[in-house]
Motif scaffolding. Structure first.
Motif, short mmCIF file in Angstrom:
data_model
loop_
_atom_site.label_atom_id
_atom_site.label_comp_id
_atom_site.label_asym_id
_atom_site.label_seq_id
_atom_site.Cartn_x
_atom_site.Cartn_y
_atom_site.Cartn_z
N ARG A 19 6.47 1.47 -2.09
CA ARG A 19 5.14 1.00 -2.49
C ARG A 19 4.44 0.45 -1.25
N LEU A 20 3.27 1.00 -0.97
CA LEU A 20 2.44 0.53 0.13
C LEU A 20 1.41 -0.46 -0.39
N THR A 21 1.12 -1.46 0.43
CA THR A 21 0.12 -2.47 0.08
C THR A 21 -0.93 -2.56 1.18
N CYS A 22 -2.18 -2.65 0.79
CA CYS A 22 -3.28 -2.82 1.75
C CYS A 22 -4.14 -3.99 1.28
N THR A 23 -4.28 -5.00 2.13
CA THR A 23 -5.08 -6.17 1.79
C THR A 23 -6.26 -6.30 2.73
N ALA A 24 -7.43 -6.43 2.14
CA ALA A 24 -8.67 -6.63 2.91
C ALA A 24 -8.96 -8.11 3.01
N SER A 25 -9.37 -8.55 4.20
CA SER A 25 -9.69 -9.97 4.39
C SER A 25 -10.87 -10.10 5.35
N GLY A 26 -11.45 -11.30 5.36
CA GLY A 26 -12.58 -11.56 6.25
C GLY A 26 -13.83 -11.84 5.45
N SER A 27 -14.96 -11.65 6.10
CA SER A 27 -16.25 -11.95 5.48
C SER A 27 -16.70 -10.76 4.63
N PHE A 67 2.43 10.01 -7.06
CA PHE A 67 1.85 8.81 -6.46
C PHE A 67 0.84 8.19 -7.43
N THR A 68 0.75 6.86 -7.38
CA THR A 68 -0.23 6.14 -8.20
C THR A 68 -0.92 5.09 -7.34
N ILE A 69 -2.25 5.11 -7.35
CA ILE A 69 -3.02 4.11 -6.63
C ILE A 69 -3.57 3.10 -7.63
N SER A 70 -3.59 1.83 -7.23
CA SER A 70 -4.12 0.78 -8.09
C SER A 70 -4.70 -0.33 -7.22
N ARG A 71 -5.42 -1.25 -7.89
CA ARG A 71 -6.01 -2.40 -7.19
C ARG A 71 -5.74 -3.66 -7.98
N ASP A 72 -5.73 -4.79 -7.29
CA ASP A 72 -5.54 -6.06 -7.98
C ASP A 72 -6.86 -6.49 -8.63
N SER A 73 -6.81 -7.55 -9.42
CA SER A 73 -7.99 -7.96 -10.19
C SER A 73 -9.15 -8.37 -9.29
N GLN A 81 1.86 3.41 -5.08
CA GLN A 81 3.24 3.59 -5.54
C GLN A 81 3.61 5.04 -5.34
N MET A 82 4.64 5.29 -4.54
CA MET A 82 5.05 6.65 -4.20
C MET A 82 6.44 6.89 -4.77
N ASN A 83 6.53 7.80 -5.72
CA ASN A 83 7.81 8.15 -6.35
C ASN A 83 8.18 9.59 -6.02
N ASN A 84 9.47 9.88 -6.20
CA ASN A 84 9.97 11.24 -5.95
C ASN A 84 9.51 11.75 -4.58
N LEU A 85 9.72 10.95 -3.57
CA LEU A 85 9.25 11.30 -2.23
C LEU A 85 9.98 12.51 -1.69
N ARG A 86 9.25 13.29 -0.90
CA ARG A 86 9.76 14.53 -0.31
C ARG A 86 9.66 14.43 1.22
N PRO A 87 10.45 15.20 1.93
CA PRO A 87 10.35 15.17 3.40
C PRO A 87 8.93 15.46 3.90
N GLU A 88 8.20 16.30 3.18
CA GLU A 88 6.84 16.63 3.62
C GLU A 88 5.85 15.48 3.41
N ASP A 89 6.28 14.40 2.79
CA ASP A 89 5.44 13.20 2.68
C ASP A 89 5.54 12.33 3.93
N THR A 90 6.42 12.69 4.83
CA THR A 90 6.57 11.92 6.06
C THR A 90 5.29 11.94 6.87
#
Length: 121
Positions: A19-27, A67-73, A81-90
């Motif tokens: 699972r990858l997470t991306c958080t935006a911060s700042g002004s 894969f499933t993308i989502s955002r927090d409230s 969320q990355m499931n059933n990963l394959r070598p070509e996802d590298t």
């Protein structure tokens, strides 16, 4: 200043999950679209998934159903969320967001620094 910080990459065996997470911060006044791109060695950067609001999503054909993308409230953090990963996802996975900064009247695209995902046995 606006920053995007990614985390969650690593080495996983084929069939595994990350699972990858991306958080935006700042002004930040408002965030429109958040998305994930990836770039494998010798290949162009490609869109993996994107989300507008909380539930309008789009995926590349190669990751649909896995894969499933989502955002927090607060809509400042996006997850992949990355499931059933394959070598070509590298690839190096980059977070992207279209953001309107505080004090600005227009939206601009921002990028994270990238996080490596390696799928190998």
């Amino acid at each position: 200043q606006v920053q995007l910080v990614e985390s969650g990459g690593g080495l996983v065996q084929p069939g595994g999950s990350l699972r990858l997470t991306c958080t935006a911060s700042g002004s930040i006044f408002s965030i429109n679209v958040m998305g994930w791109f990836r770039q494998a060695p010798g290949k162009q950067r490609e869109l993996v998934a994107r989300i507008v609001g909380h539930d309008t999503t789009a995926y590349s054909d190669s990751v649909k159903g896995r894969f499933t993308i989502s955002r927090d409230s607060a809509k400042t953090t996006a997850y992949l969320q990355m499931n059933n990963l394959r070598p070509e996802d590298t690839a190096v996975y980059y977070c992207n967001a279209v953001i309107r900064s505080s004090g600005s009247d227009s939206y601009h695209a921002y990028w994270g620094q990238g996080t490596q995902v390696t799928v190998s046995s």
